[in-house]
Motif scaffolding. Structure first.
Motif, PDB file in Angstrom:
ATOM      1  N   ALA B 108       0.832  -1.201   0.000  1.00  0.00           N
ATOM      2  CA  ALA B 108       0.000   0.000   0.000  1.00  0.00           C
ATOM      3  C   ALA B 108       0.869   1.254   0.000  1.00  0.00           C
ATOM      4  CB  ALA B 108      -0.932  -0.005   1.208  1.00  0.00           C
ATOM      5  N   ALA B 109       1.942   1.191   0.763  1.00  0.00           N
ATOM      6  CA  ALA B 109       2.834   2.351   0.849  1.00  0.00           C
ATOM      7  C   ALA B 109       3.490   2.609  -0.499  1.00  0.00           C
ATOM      8  CB  ALA B 109       3.900   2.121   1.922  1.00  0.00           C
ATOM      9  N   ILE B 110       3.923   1.534  -1.185  1.00  0.00           N
ATOM     10  CA  ILE B 110       4.595   1.699  -2.482  1.00  0.00           C
ATOM     11  C   ILE B 110       3.632   2.270  -3.508  1.00  0.00           C
ATOM     12  CG2 ILE B 110       5.611   0.415  -4.411  1.00  0.00           C
ATOM     13  CD1 ILE B 110       6.794  -1.472  -2.214  1.00  0.00           C
ATOM     14  N   MET B 116       1.469   9.250  -5.817  1.00  0.00           N
ATOM     15  CA  MET B 116       1.622  10.623  -5.311  1.00  0.00           C
ATOM     16  C   MET B 116       2.837  11.338  -5.889  1.00  0.00           C
ATOM     17  SD  MET B 116      -0.884  11.240  -3.382  1.00  0.00           S
ATOM     18  CE  MET B 116      -0.341  12.720  -2.541  1.00  0.00           C
ATOM     19  N   THR B 117       3.799  10.588  -6.422  1.00  0.00           N
ATOM     20  CA  THR B 117       5.058  11.215  -6.833  1.00  0.00           C
ATOM     21  C   THR B 117       4.883  12.346  -7.862  1.00  0.00           C
ATOM     22  OG1 THR B 117       6.290   9.247  -6.303  1.00  0.00           O
ATOM     23  CG2 THR B 117       7.346  10.783  -7.811  1.00  0.00           C
ATOM     24  N   PRO B 118       4.127  12.142  -8.988  1.00  0.00           N
ATOM     25  CA  PRO B 118       3.990  13.252  -9.949  1.00  0.00           C
ATOM     26  C   PRO B 118       3.393  14.499  -9.325  1.00  0.00           C
ATOM     27  CG  PRO B 118       3.121  11.208 -10.850  1.00  0.00           C
ATOM     28  CD  PRO B 118       3.399  10.958  -9.415  1.00  0.00           C
ATOM     29  N   TYR B 119       2.391  14.277  -8.474  1.00  0.00           N
ATOM     30  CA  TYR B 119       1.768  15.436  -7.827  1.00  0.00           C
ATOM     31  C   TYR B 119       2.737  16.116  -6.876  1.00  0.00           C
ATOM     32  CZ  TYR B 119      -2.469  13.426  -9.710  1.00  0.00           C
ATOM     33  OH  TYR B 119      -3.398  12.924 -10.552  1.00  0.00           O
ATOM     34  N   ALA B 124       6.337  20.440  -5.628  1.00  0.00           N
ATOM     35  CA  ALA B 124       7.701  20.843  -5.295  1.00  0.00           C
ATOM     36  C   ALA B 124       8.194  21.888  -6.281  1.00  0.00           C
ATOM     37  CB  ALA B 124       8.622  19.634  -5.305  1.00  0.00           C
ATOM     38  N   ASN B 125       7.878  21.686  -7.559  1.00  0.00           N
ATOM     39  CA  ASN B 125       8.308  22.657  -8.566  1.00  0.00           C
ATOM     40  C   ASN B 125       7.693  24.016  -8.304  1.00  0.00           C
ATOM     41  OD1 ASN B 125       9.766  20.728  -9.789  1.00  0.00           O
ATOM     42  ND2 ASN B 125       8.260  20.261 -11.405  1.00  0.00           N
TER      43      ASN B 125
END
Lengths: 151, 193
Positions: B108-110, B116-119, B124-125
């Motif tokens: 579930a964490a992976i 969530m990474t792209p968002y 972050a950008n």
């Protein structure tokens, strides 16, 4: 603790020391060592106990015999054994006549082998006070015990 | 030579080696000549020995378990009780199902991280480059004055969604876009009339 006459009282006080330490662990500040902090709790509990009891216990009859029988004795010379037992009984009695503060300071020094600075830290009083209390306690005990030693 | 009254105050501390060096010397000097004070010092020494001999330690069999039992009976804060409850539940779960639970949680964490990474990168950008992000239309001609600073968005908003952090060219007829963190540079030339 060891000089509390009743063994159950001694164990109760020792247990209470650890319970208090557990309950107040969050208040422990590393200004002194943990063992000093633990000693402080134990000393305060013992002083409170002595004050609460407010007793000047004189052991006699069966109690005295029981206590004396538990004392370590030198072997071989029966005269010395008796003399030593009497001395020990008088010593306990003499300790009872000291105030809790004087009793605490002499026991921490002689039995626990603490330095004056450590005693000062445990009892939270100045080093000079430790010295004067020790002087008083020793003088008082010596005066009481002198008769026994002389006899 | 110091008086006995003065020295007697220091005898205990002398016995304990708690005096200053000069005081230790003073007391030692006095003791060498005073039988009375020497006798008191010997009594202090005997007293200490006697006190240690009567201080029998109490029996400690079962002491630690008795303390722990008393600690367990103490009223616990709510958070501690919740923590203990969860720990007990986890302890009661078997090893096999524990591994299964652990695997499920890890999976579930992976998945969450992947989703969530792209968002997160986008956030972050935006957080690190709050200045300009101009959006370019791949089909549109460059602006009349393509030489612009990053603080001056010059391109019209459109559907390309290409994030462009820099506009760089001193030639008014050429526009160059370098996209951040990508090995892509787009050079635009205006249509020839």
């Amino acid at each position: 603790m060891a000089v509390v006459h009743n063994q159950d009282d001694a164990i109760e006080l020792a247990q209470e020391t650890f319970i208090r330490a557990y309950e107040n662990l969050s208040k422990f500040e590393s200004r002194s060592s943990f063992s000093t902090w633990l000693y402080r709790i134990a000393a305060n509990l013992a002083i409170d106990f002595w004050r609460r009891e407010g007793r000047h216990v004189v052991l006699h009859g069966e109690d005295a015999d029981n206590e004396i029988s538990k004392l370590p004795t030198t072997s071989g010379d029966s005269f010395k054994e008796v003399s030593r037992s009497e001395l020990s009984a008088r010593l306990k009695q003499a300790l009872e006549e000291l105030t809790p503060e004087h009793r605490a300071v002499i026991l921490l020094r002689e039995v626990e082998g603490m330095s004056y600075d450590e005693i000062s830290d445990v009892l939270q009083c100045p080093r000079g006070t430790v010295m004067s209390r020790l002087h008083y306690a020793r003088t008082h005990l010596r005066t009481i015990l002198k008769d026994v030693a002389g006899s | 030579m110091a008086e006995c009254g003065e020295i007697s105050m220091m005898l205990g501390a002398f016995e304990d080696s708690e005096l200053e060096p000069n005081e230790m010397q003073e007391v030692a000097f006095h003791l060498a000549r005073c039988e009375s004070c020497t006798s008191i010092l010997a009594d202090y020494s005997t007293l200490g020995r006697d006190l240690r001999s009567i201080a029998a330690e109490p029996a400690l069999a079962g002491f630690s378990s008795a303390v722990i039992a008393r600690v367990d009976r103490l009223p616990q804060p709510v958070l501690t009780r919740i923590e203990r409850f969860i720990r007990r539940q986890l302890d009661s779960v078997s090893v096999g199902s524990g591994i299964a639970w652990g695997g499920a949680v890890a999976a579930a964490a992976i998945v969450t991280i992947i989703l969530m990474t792209p968002y997160a990168q986008q956030f972050a950008n935006r957080a690190t480059q709050p200045t300009v992000i101009a959006k370019a239309d791949a089909n549109a001609a460059p602006a009349a004055n393509p030489v612009a600073t990053a603080n001056e968005p010059t391109m019209a908003d459109n559907d390309s969604h290409a994030d462009i952090s820099r506009l760089e060219s001193e030639n008014h007829s050429v526009a160059v876009w370098s996209e951040p963190r990508r090995d892509t540079t787009v050079i635009w030339l205006p249509d020839q009339p």
